[in-house]
Design an enzyme around this catalytic site. Structure first.
Site, short mmCIF file in Angstrom:
data_model
loop_
_atom_site.label_atom_id
_atom_site.label_comp_id
_atom_site.label_asym_id
_atom_site.label_seq_id
_atom_site.Cartn_x
_atom_site.Cartn_y
_atom_site.Cartn_z
N LYS A 194 36.49 31.43 39.60
CA LYS A 194 37.41 31.01 38.57
C LYS A 194 38.71 30.53 39.23
O LYS A 194 38.93 30.91 40.36
CB LYS A 194 37.69 32.13 37.57
CG LYS A 194 38.60 33.25 38.09
CD LYS A 194 39.03 34.15 36.98
CE LYS A 194 40.44 33.87 36.54
NZ LYS A 194 41.47 34.48 37.37
N LYS A 228 31.68 44.22 36.36
CA LYS A 228 32.11 45.62 36.34
C LYS A 228 31.11 46.45 35.53
O LYS A 228 30.72 46.05 34.44
CB LYS A 228 33.52 45.74 35.74
CG LYS A 228 34.60 45.10 36.61
CD LYS A 228 35.97 45.27 35.99
CE LYS A 228 37.00 44.40 36.65
NZ LYS A 228 37.58 44.96 37.87
N HIS A 286 38.44 36.75 31.44
CA HIS A 286 38.12 38.18 31.37
C HIS A 286 38.27 38.75 29.95
O HIS A 286 37.38 39.44 29.45
CB HIS A 286 39.01 38.98 32.30
CG HIS A 286 39.09 38.44 33.69
ND1 HIS A 286 38.02 37.87 34.32
CD2 HIS A 286 40.11 38.39 34.59
CE1 HIS A 286 38.38 37.50 35.54
NE2 HIS A 286 39.64 37.81 35.72
N LYS A 386 51.27 41.77 33.94
CA LYS A 386 51.49 42.27 35.31
C LYS A 386 52.73 43.16 35.27
O LYS A 386 53.56 43.06 34.36
CB LYS A 386 51.72 41.09 36.25
CG LYS A 386 50.48 40.21 36.37
CD LYS A 386 50.27 39.70 37.77
CE LYS A 386 49.04 38.83 37.89
NZ LYS A 386 47.83 39.56 38.30
C1 BG6 Z 1 41.85 37.98 38.66
C2 BG6 Z 1 43.23 37.44 38.39
O1 BG6 Z 1 40.88 37.15 38.07
O2 BG6 Z 1 41.74 39.29 38.12
C3 BG6 Z 1 44.29 38.36 38.98
O3 BG6 Z 1 43.35 36.16 38.96
C4 BG6 Z 1 44.09 39.78 38.49
O4 BG6 Z 1 45.59 37.91 38.67
C5 BG6 Z 1 42.65 40.21 38.69
O5 BG6 Z 1 44.96 40.61 39.24
C6 BG6 Z 1 42.39 41.55 38.05
O6 BG6 Z 1 41.11 41.99 38.40
P1 BG6 Z 1 40.80 43.50 38.72
O7 BG6 Z 1 39.36 43.54 39.03
O8 BG6 Z 1 41.68 43.87 39.88
O9 BG6 Z 1 41.20 44.24 37.49
#
Ligand code: BG6
Length: 543
Positions: A194, A228, A286, A386
């Site tokens: 992505k 996941k 996501h 974030k």
């Molecule tokens: C990624 C994003 O797809 O997913 C990031 O680009 C984000 O910004 C990350 O931090 C989060 O994924 P995970 O698996 O760490 O929750």
């Protein structure tokens, strides 16, 4: 290679699951032939980048350790650092595994066997000249294979700006021919990271290009959330149990909250993030995937297309956001300076590569409505940000309050919490259901009052299975090798998600926030987000 050993599963887990290996319990009858991948070579473009060392190699190593890689599996890393060779690249990956949180213990024996199958070739993947070198190296690696065993997948761990030239060259060089028949051997697959496109128009153009060169079954669009364990468990929980499904609709559900909170800021990715922002980075992929899995109808079978068909239907049922509805249904904000895990951190606009007057949101909350028979009138509140206080992703299904309460007692009618089913995606992966119970005591006899309190019934993966879930990339890489596409997004799904997100991005671009709402780093987001949910449904959970 030895056959994969099922992971030991505690006695109380149940006979059928106990027989299944760690991976792919959800694909039922396909397990036997899927348990070990076919002979294949993985070619990584962007092999000297971050993703390769942080995610891909730890996942490959784990697969090697679990004996899940096919016989003769090899990795050909392609990168622009011409000073690297097989030996120095192997050394670099070994060091990366040593630093990885995902590799608990680096076994010398396993590494020694695995590293012999890692190769490096220098070259710029956007330059046609590099492909001769890649082909030569592949011929060497596969010298002992019969033609039908020369299965290959090409992993594009590269910035999206170079997807296009690379897929064109993969096709024109003959490395990835168009193959109509999914059963054809050798197979050739392309894995795209992505973001897939930057907008509906660019995603469509990219889909058109890719599908003019390859068949859909050759293209694996990664959304690592789908890998996941707990995300896959949403389907198992819903469709392998009969108690939830009758309640899973507008009659019994009052609202759904989907949260993906992160403590990290944009780190060294300011340049990418300024272009992306939280909606492209987290919502388009996501979060809409989590929503789709929560809201979809039961598929006719647990096959890739049946599952993806149902997800697409949900995405297409979500009410479009319009300039009229966006202000009341969405919130955007940026983190300001603050404290996260007791450490002072700077605000978004002070991060490297971020403009001082940036309009890029690092937090968003959106109230979606799924306009279909099952969900009409049930709001889906989705938020992500974030620099929030906790790293947590979860789906919380809030049920209706009981229609009538006849219990008196302390706080009667006020403190009663409607039931909530929480699917914890991470961390502490698991599921919990809260319900009300009577607080023990004899007071009722004297006062005619019953004290009621909420309790949780909790299932934690780690407690039940004695191990934490397999990292997403491990599952997804194995799926590419065995040709299982359920956890990858199809072209129509990607476009349906962009179609929903595009009007919001467009509106925000044309209507800059002035001033941009902020939230202190380490807080749960801006007060505007609280307003979004408060009037109708009380407030956000604090997971
Ligand atoms: C990624 C994003 O797809 O997913 C990031 O680009 C984000 O910004 C990350 O931090 C989060 O994924 P995970 O698996 O760490 O929750």
């Amino acid at each position: 290679m030895t056959a994969p050993q099922p992971n030991p599963v505690p006695e109380h887990i149940g006979a059928r699951m106990r027989m299944a290996p760690r991976h792919h319990t959800m694909y039922g009858e396909k397990l036997p032939h899927m348990a070990q991948a076919e002979h294949c070579t993985m070619v990584i473009f962007g092999a000297t980048g971050d993703l390769t060392k942080r995610k891909l190699f730890p996942a490959l190593y784990q697969l090697a350790e679990e004996h899940l890689l096919g016989p003769g599996f090899a990795v050909l890393a392609v990168g622009r650092e011409s000073s690297l060779d097989d030996a120095s690249f192997r050394e670099r990956m070994r060091a990366a595994l040593g630093e990885s949180d995902e590799v608990k213990r680096l076994d010398d024996e396993v590494w020694k066997a695995f590293e012999k199958r890692i190769f490096f070739v220098g070259g710029d993947a956007t330059d046609a000249a590099a492909y001769e070198g890649i082909k030569r190296k592949l011929d060497e690696i596969e010298s002992e294979c019969v033609p039908a065993e020369r299965n290959r997948f090409f992993y594009l761990a590269v910035p999206p700006s170079v997807f296009e030239p690379i897929v064109r060259l993969l096709s024109s060089s003959g490395l990835v021919p168009r193959i109509e028949d999914p059963e054809h051997r050798p197979w050739a697959r392309v894995v795209v990271e992505k973001p897939f496109g930057h907008s509906l128009a660019t995603a469509r153009a990219l889909n058109q290009l890719v599908l003019s060169l390859f068949a859909e079954h050759q293209v694996y669009r990664i959304d690592h959330f789908l890998g996941k364990e707990t995300v896959q468990n949403v389907l198992v929980l819903r469709f392998a149990n009969s108690i939830f499904e009758p309640l899973w609709n507008r009659r019994w559900v009052s609202h759904v909250e989907i949260t993906a909170a992160e403590t990290v800021g944009v780190e060294a990715r300011g340049k990418y993030y300024e272009e992306a922002g939280v909606v492209r980075d987290m919502f388009q992929n996501h979060l809409l995937q989590l929503l789709a899995l929560t809201a979809m109808e039961p598929p006719s079978a647990m096959t890739a297309d049946a599952v993806r068909d149902e997800k697409v239907k949900v995405l297409r049922s979500i009410r479009w956001l319009t300039p009229e509805t966006i202000p009341a249904n969405t919130v955007r904000a940026q983190y300001g300076a603050g404290k996260v895990k007791d450490k002072d951190v700077s605000g978004y606009r002070d991060e490297p590569d971020v403009s001082k007057d940036s309009q890029t949101p690092t937090y968003a909350a959106v109230r979606f409505h799924v306009d279909n028979w099952r969900w009409k009138g049930v709001p889906f509140y989705v938020r992500s940000g974030k620099r929030l206080p906790k790293r947590v992703s979860e789906i919380a299904v809030h049920f209706q309050a009981p229609p009538h309460l006849m219990f008196g007692g302390p706080g009667a009618g006020h403190n009663l919490e409607p039931n909530v089913l929480v699917m914890r995606v991470q961390p502490n992966e698991g599921v919990s259901l809260n319900f009300e119970v009577k607080v023990p005591g004899a007071a009722v006899a004297l006062t005619q009052e019953v004290e009621v309190a909420p309790v949780d019934m909790d299932f934690a993966y780690a407690e039940a299975f004695g191990e934490t879930a397999a990292p997403a990339y491990e599952t997804l890489l194995l799926d590419v090798m065995i040709g299982e596409m359920t956890l990858f997004t199809r072209s129509d799904e990607v476009e349906a998600a962009w179609r929903l997100i595009d009007p919001l991005l467009d509106y925000w671009e044309k209507h800059p926030a002035s001033p941009m709402p902020t939230y202190a780093a380490g807080s749960w987001g801006p007060c505007e987000a609280d307003e979004l949910i408060k009037r109708e449904n009380g407030g956000w959970r604090e997971p």
